[in-house]
Design a protein around this motif. Structure first.
Motif, PDB file in Angstrom:
ATOM      1  N   LEU A  28      64.865  40.236 -36.827  1.00  0.00           N
ATOM      2  CA  LEU A  28      63.659  40.216 -36.004  1.00  0.00           C
ATOM      3  C   LEU A  28      62.608  39.304 -36.622  1.00  0.00           C
ATOM      4  CD1 LEU A  28      63.417  44.068 -35.426  1.00  0.00           C
ATOM      5  CD2 LEU A  28      64.263  42.397 -33.770  1.00  0.00           C
ATOM      6  N   HIS A  29      61.716  38.818 -35.771  1.00  0.00           N
ATOM      7  CA  HIS A  29      60.593  38.002 -36.236  1.00  0.00           C
ATOM      8  C   HIS A  29      59.328  38.861 -36.191  1.00  0.00           C
ATOM      9  CE1 HIS A  29      58.010  34.610 -37.001  1.00  0.00           C
ATOM     10  NE2 HIS A  29      57.350  34.802 -35.865  1.00  0.00           N
ATOM     11  N   PRO A  30      58.811  39.313 -37.357  1.00  0.00           N
ATOM     12  CA  PRO A  30      57.622  40.177 -37.351  1.00  0.00           C
ATOM     13  C   PRO A  30      56.350  39.384 -37.073  1.00  0.00           C
ATOM     14  CG  PRO A  30      58.341  39.780 -39.597  1.00  0.00           C
ATOM     15  CD  PRO A  30      59.345  39.105 -38.709  1.00  0.00           C
ATOM     16  N   ILE A  31      55.508  39.918 -36.202  1.00  0.00           N
ATOM     17  CA  ILE A  31      54.222  39.309 -35.897  1.00  0.00           C
ATOM     18  C   ILE A  31      53.148  40.379 -36.015  1.00  0.00           C
ATOM     19  CG2 ILE A  31      52.829  38.091 -34.171  1.00  0.00           C
ATOM     20  CD1 ILE A  31      55.453  37.182 -32.848  1.00  0.00           C
ATOM     21  N   THR A  32      52.168  40.150 -36.864  1.00  0.00           N
ATOM     22  CA  THR A  32      51.083  41.104 -37.069  1.00  0.00           C
ATOM     23  C   THR A  32      49.889  40.750 -36.194  1.00  0.00           C
ATOM     24  OG1 THR A  32      51.729  41.615 -39.342  1.00  0.00           O
ATOM     25  CG2 THR A  32      49.435  42.042 -38.743  1.00  0.00           C
ATOM     26  N   LEU A  33      49.394  41.725 -35.456  1.00  0.00           N
ATOM     27  CA  LEU A  33      48.153  41.590 -34.701  1.00  0.00           C
ATOM     28  C   LEU A  33      47.094  42.400 -35.425  1.00  0.00           C
ATOM     29  CD1 LEU A  33      49.456  42.087 -31.027  1.00  0.00           C
ATOM     30  CD2 LEU A  33      49.350  39.987 -32.379  1.00  0.00           C
ATOM     31  N   SER A  34      46.030  41.740 -35.877  1.00  0.00           N
ATOM     32  CA  SER A  34      45.039  42.428 -36.695  1.00  0.00           C
ATOM     33  C   SER A  34      43.654  41.868 -36.447  1.00  0.00           C
ATOM     34  CB  SER A  34      45.388  42.292 -38.177  1.00  0.00           C
ATOM     35  OG  SER A  34      44.350  42.790 -39.001  1.00  0.00           O
ATOM     36  N   ALA A  35      42.656  42.735 -36.565  1.00  0.00           N
ATOM     37  CA  ALA A  35      41.267  42.280 -36.474  1.00  0.00           C
ATOM     38  C   ALA A  35      40.895  41.449 -37.690  1.00  0.00           C
ATOM     39  CB  ALA A  35      40.331  43.479 -36.334  1.00  0.00           C
ATOM     40  N   ASP A  36      41.610  41.654 -38.808  1.00  0.00           N
ATOM     41  CA  ASP A  36      41.336  40.909 -40.036  1.00  0.00           C
ATOM     42  C   ASP A  36      42.629  40.776 -40.839  1.00  0.00           C
ATOM     43  OD1 ASP A  36      40.314  39.702 -42.288  1.00  0.00           O
ATOM     44  OD2 ASP A  36      39.357  41.526 -43.068  1.00  0.00           O
ATOM     45  N   PRO A  37      43.490  39.831 -40.480  1.00  0.00           N
ATOM     46  CA  PRO A  37      44.773  39.691 -41.185  1.00  0.00           C
ATOM     47  C   PRO A  37      44.619  39.445 -42.677  1.00  0.00           C
ATOM     48  CG  PRO A  37      44.766  38.402 -39.144  1.00  0.00           C
ATOM     49  CD  PRO A  37      43.357  38.873 -39.371  1.00  0.00           C
ATOM     50  N   ALA A  38      43.500  38.846 -43.097  1.00  0.00           N
ATOM     51  CA  ALA A  38      43.318  38.498 -44.511  1.00  0.00           C
ATOM     52  C   ALA A  38      43.238  39.730 -45.413  1.00  0.00           C
ATOM     53  CB  ALA A  38      42.057  37.656 -44.678  1.00  0.00           C
ATOM     54  N   GLN A  39      42.979  40.912 -44.843  1.00  0.00           N
ATOM     55  CA  GLN A  39      42.878  42.106 -45.681  1.00  0.00           C
ATOM     56  C   GLN A  39      44.240  42.567 -46.202  1.00  0.00           C
ATOM     57  OE1 GLN A  39      42.014  45.931 -43.519  1.00  0.00           O
ATOM     58  NE2 GLN A  39      42.093  44.604 -41.693  1.00  0.00           N
ATOM     59  N   TYR A  40      45.321  42.043 -45.635  1.00  0.00           N
ATOM     60  CA  TYR A  40      46.668  42.426 -46.065  1.00  0.00           C
ATOM     61  C   TYR A  40      47.253  41.272 -46.887  1.00  0.00           C
ATOM     62  CZ  TYR A  40      45.689  45.567 -42.198  1.00  0.00           C
ATOM     63  OH  TYR A  40      45.091  46.467 -41.345  1.00  0.00           O
ATOM     64  N   ASP A  41      47.328  41.434 -48.195  1.00  0.00           N
ATOM     65  CA  ASP A  41      47.732  40.351 -49.096  1.00  0.00           C
ATOM     66  C   ASP A  41      49.112  39.793 -48.769  1.00  0.00           C
ATOM     67  OD1 ASP A  41      45.351  40.717 -50.381  1.00  0.00           O
ATOM     68  OD2 ASP A  41      46.177  41.877 -52.048  1.00  0.00           O
ATOM     69  N   TYR A  42      50.030  40.661 -48.337  1.00  0.00           N
ATOM     70  CA  TYR A  42      51.408  40.225 -48.151  1.00  0.00           C
ATOM     71  C   TYR A  42      51.554  39.237 -46.991  1.00  0.00           C
ATOM     72  CZ  TYR A  42      51.376  43.748 -44.420  1.00  0.00           C
ATOM     73  OH  TYR A  42      51.061  44.496 -43.296  1.00  0.00           O
ATOM     74  N   ILE A  43      50.603  39.223 -46.064  1.00  0.00           N
ATOM     75  CA  ILE A  43      50.723  38.323 -44.914  1.00  0.00           C
ATOM     76  C   ILE A  43      50.675  36.867 -45.365  1.00  0.00           C
ATOM     77  CG2 ILE A  43      49.483  37.503 -42.848  1.00  0.00           C
ATOM     78  CD1 ILE A  43      48.933  40.389 -42.142  1.00  0.00           C
ATOM     79  N   ALA A  44      49.715  36.522 -46.203  1.00  0.00           N
ATOM     80  CA  ALA A  44      49.642  35.153 -46.717  1.00  0.00           C
ATOM     81  C   ALA A  44      50.742  34.878 -47.734  1.00  0.00           C
ATOM     82  CB  ALA A  44      48.273  34.899 -47.335  1.00  0.00           C
ATOM     83  N   ALA A  45      50.997  35.865 -48.613  1.00  0.00           N
ATOM     84  CA  ALA A  45      51.984  35.677 -49.681  1.00  0.00           C
ATOM     85  C   ALA A  45      53.383  35.435 -49.129  1.00  0.00           C
ATOM     86  CB  ALA A  45      51.987  36.874 -50.615  1.00  0.00           C
ATOM     87  N   GLU A  46      53.728  36.105 -48.020  1.00  0.00           N
ATOM     88  CA  GLU A  46      55.073  35.992 -47.448  1.00  0.00           C
ATOM     89  C   GLU A  46      55.113  35.100 -46.209  1.00  0.00           C
ATOM     90  OE1 GLU A  46      57.733  37.415 -48.917  1.00  0.00           O
ATOM     91  OE2 GLU A  46      56.376  38.104 -50.496  1.00  0.00           O
ATOM     92  N   CYS A  47      53.969  34.445 -45.917  1.00  0.00           N
ATOM     93  CA  CYS A  47      53.877  33.556 -44.743  1.00  0.00           C
ATOM     94  C   CYS A  47      54.276  34.289 -43.453  1.00  0.00           C
ATOM     95  CB  CYS A  47      54.748  32.316 -44.925  1.00  0.00           C
ATOM     96  SG  CYS A  47      54.274  31.299 -46.351  1.00  0.00           S
ATOM     97  N   VAL A  48      53.778  35.515 -43.304  1.00  0.00           N
ATOM     98  CA  VAL A  48      54.042  36.309 -42.110  1.00  0.00           C
ATOM     99  C   VAL A  48      53.142  35.821 -40.974  1.00  0.00           C
ATOM    100  CG1 VAL A  48      53.994  38.640 -41.120  1.00  0.00           C
ATOM    101  CG2 VAL A  48      54.659  38.308 -43.517  1.00  0.00           C
ATOM    102  N   GLN A  49      53.726  35.646 -39.799  1.00  0.00           N
ATOM    103  CA  GLN A  49      52.907  35.225 -38.667  1.00  0.00           C
ATOM    104  C   GLN A  49      51.900  36.315 -38.336  1.00  0.00           C
ATOM    105  OE1 GLN A  49      55.004  34.022 -35.128  1.00  0.00           O
ATOM    106  NE2 GLN A  49      53.133  33.809 -33.913  1.00  0.00           N
ATOM    107  N   ALA A  50      50.645  35.942 -38.213  1.00  0.00           N
ATOM    108  CA  ALA A  50      49.578  36.899 -37.905  1.00  0.00           C
ATOM    109  C   ALA A  50      48.628  36.280 -36.896  1.00  0.00           C
ATOM    110  CB  ALA A  50      48.834  37.305 -39.169  1.00  0.00           C
ATOM    111  N   ILE A  51      48.129  37.125 -36.006  1.00  0.00           N
ATOM    112  CA  ILE A  51      47.195  36.691 -34.974  1.00  0.00           C
ATOM    113  C   ILE A  51      45.952  37.560 -35.063  1.00  0.00           C
ATOM    114  CG2 ILE A  51      46.813  36.461 -32.484  1.00  0.00           C
ATOM    115  CD1 ILE A  51      49.884  36.086 -32.234  1.00  0.00           C
ATOM    116  N   CYS A  52      44.800  36.921 -35.126  1.00  0.00           N
ATOM    117  CA  CYS A  52      43.535  37.651 -35.201  1.00  0.00           C
ATOM    118  C   CYS A  52      43.129  38.083 -33.798  1.00  0.00           C
ATOM    119  CB  CYS A  52      42.462  36.765 -35.833  1.00  0.00           C
ATOM    120  SG  CYS A  52      40.918  37.630 -36.130  1.00  0.00           S
ATOM    121  N   VAL A  53      43.019  39.389 -33.587  1.00  0.00           N
ATOM    122  CA  VAL A  53      42.651  39.940 -32.291  1.00  0.00           C
ATOM    123  C   VAL A  53      42.011  41.305 -32.518  1.00  0.00           C
ATOM    124  CG1 VAL A  53      44.971  40.927 -31.992  1.00  0.00           C
ATOM    125  CG2 VAL A  53      43.522  40.599 -29.991  1.00  0.00           C
ATOM    126  N   ASP A  54      41.077  41.685 -31.649  1.00  0.00           N
ATOM    127  CA  ASP A  54      40.421  42.990 -31.756  1.00  0.00           C
ATOM    128  C   ASP A  54      41.419  44.082 -31.378  1.00  0.00           C
ATOM    129  OD1 ASP A  54      38.862  45.232 -31.703  1.00  0.00           O
ATOM    130  OD2 ASP A  54      37.396  44.488 -30.248  1.00  0.00           O
TER     131      ASP A  54
END
Length: 411
Positions: A28-54
């Motif tokens: 699967l391709h994980p995609i995180t939807l978050s109001a503040d993706p930067a608060q989760y260290d692993y998203i940047a460290a693992e290059c996880v796709q993240a979208i900033c949304v309320d």
């Protein structure tokens, strides 16, 4: 071929990366939807796709997921617990909207309101502590006197022991009420305080997937009057009778609350009248519980949860039966973490599965008296309870750290 995506509503500091890695292992391709993706260290460290949304805006999430449907096949949606667990409710609503497997969002929403939860449990005859709901300081003190100290004060909505305190007398009740209502506590909804009898006895937690009790863990807390986990063991050493009674009460909670889809963690105390339910959490217990279950039983609850979410067949079969335990590192003061020593020696102890610190040297530490106080853990496992405890103690004895208190401001 269109890629199958797993949508993660918000993230989780302890388990988010585990879910990402499990999803990837399942193709699967994980995609995180978050109001503040930067608060989760692993998203940047693992290059996880993240979208900033309320993530408090259901319509905005529906629009974002609809946009993703042009590129991906949305195989499943999972919501992570936050301070108010609203992401779990939102994920359930998204599952309904997009026609993918998921829990009943109404059941999750009722369960996340501690007052509504207790009302439903009481109506079903489930043993719970005596409680009252208060909206003012006067009511809190009146109900605390009625129930009789010691009592627990906690916000009606929330998780992670945020704002929860044992009050051993009326002075402590007044002190914590002032804290909760005086502007220091961040309320996720209108201020309502649960005034609850302190059910005294050993703590247990039933780990459930669907309608099956996977096992029962036990835990110890740090210094009162707060409830910060210090040590967790899975499974708890219980007699068959005690295990059966806890399992029966736990399953009655599912029926009372309309749960039974996906993971549930039910916290109890074993009191003079037997098992008393403290809280029903409509989600997987937080880290390190999933790691302990995997070490003890060879069962990856996170992977099996994802399989359920995407409509695949899951497998809850135990592959072996060991005992796993974790010691949580808690700071004894506020200040600057100077150094950590012994972690490399500790991880080399036979039977130690992991030694992990969540922060590094020169990090400021300000204790919150809740789950955010944890700065690391060590996990051990072996075929027996006694040997696991011995391994854990040997590893912990090798680890040390130093915290320099913040300088005092001179007048």
């Amino acid at each position: 071929m269109v890629r199958r995506a797993l949508i993660l509503v918000e993230g989780h500091s302890g388990m988010g990366l585990l879910y990402v890695q499990a999803a990837q292992r399942l193709g699967l391709h994980p995609i995180t939807l978050s109001a503040d993706p930067a608060q989760y260290d692993y998203i940047a460290a693992e290059c996880v796709q993240a979208i900033c949304v309320d993530t408090d805006d259901l319509d905005a999430l529906i629009r974002e997921c609809s946009r993703l449907c042009a590129t991906y096949d949305i195989a499943g949606i999972i919501g992570f617990s936050r301070a108010d667990e609203s992401a779990c409710v939102t994920a359930g609503k998204l599952c309904r909207h997009f026609g993918v497997p998921g829990p009943n969002p109404s059941s999750i929403e009722r369960c996340c309101d501690k007052i509504a939860q207790r009302q439903l449990l009481a109506e079903a005859g489930v043993p719970i502590p005596a409680y009252r709901m208060a909206v003012s300081g006067t009511e809190v003190e009146s109900f605390a006197a009625e129930i009789g100290p010691p009592v627990i004060l906690k916000p009606a909505v929330g998780s992670g022991s945020i704002g929860v305190r044992l009050c051993r007398n009326i002075d402590e009740v007044a002190e914590h009420t002032t804290y909760l209502l005086g502007g220091k506590h961040k309320w996720q909804s209108s201020p309502r305080i649960l005034v609850e009898e302190f059910a005294q006895g050993p703590y247990y937690c039933a780990e459930i997937m669907g309608n099956e009790v996977i096992g029962i863990s036990t835990a110890e807390f740090g210094r009162p009057p707060y409830f910060v986990f210090r040590e967790c063991t899975f499974p708890a050493a219980l007699t068959d009778d005690v295990h059966e009674r806890i399992a029966d009460v736990s399953l009655s909670c599912l029926r009372a609350l309309g749960l039974g889809w996906g993971p549930t963690a039910i916290e109890l105390r074993w009191t003079k009248r037997g098992p008393v339910v403290i809280e029903v959490n409509p989600r997987l217990a937080g880290s390190p519980t999933p790691q302990l279950v995997q070490l003890a039983y060879g069962l990856d609850l996170i992977t099996e949860h994802i399989k359920l979410v995407i409509g695949d067949e899951w497998n809850l079969r135990r592959r072996h039966s060991h005992t796993a335990a974790a010691r949580i590192f808690l700071p004894d003061r506020d200040g600057i973490l100077d150094w950590i020593d012994g972690d490399s020696r500790a991880v080399a102890v036979p039977g130690v599965a992991e030694v992990k610190f969540y922060i590094g040297p020169k990090t400021p530490i300000v204790r919150n008296s809740d789950y955010r106080d944890s700065i690391g853990h060590v996990i051990a496992a072996s075929p027996t309870h006694a040997s696991t405890e011995g391994i854990l103690e040997r590893a912990v004895d090798l680890i040390d750290w130093s915290i320099t208190p913040f300088p005092t401001v001179s007048q």
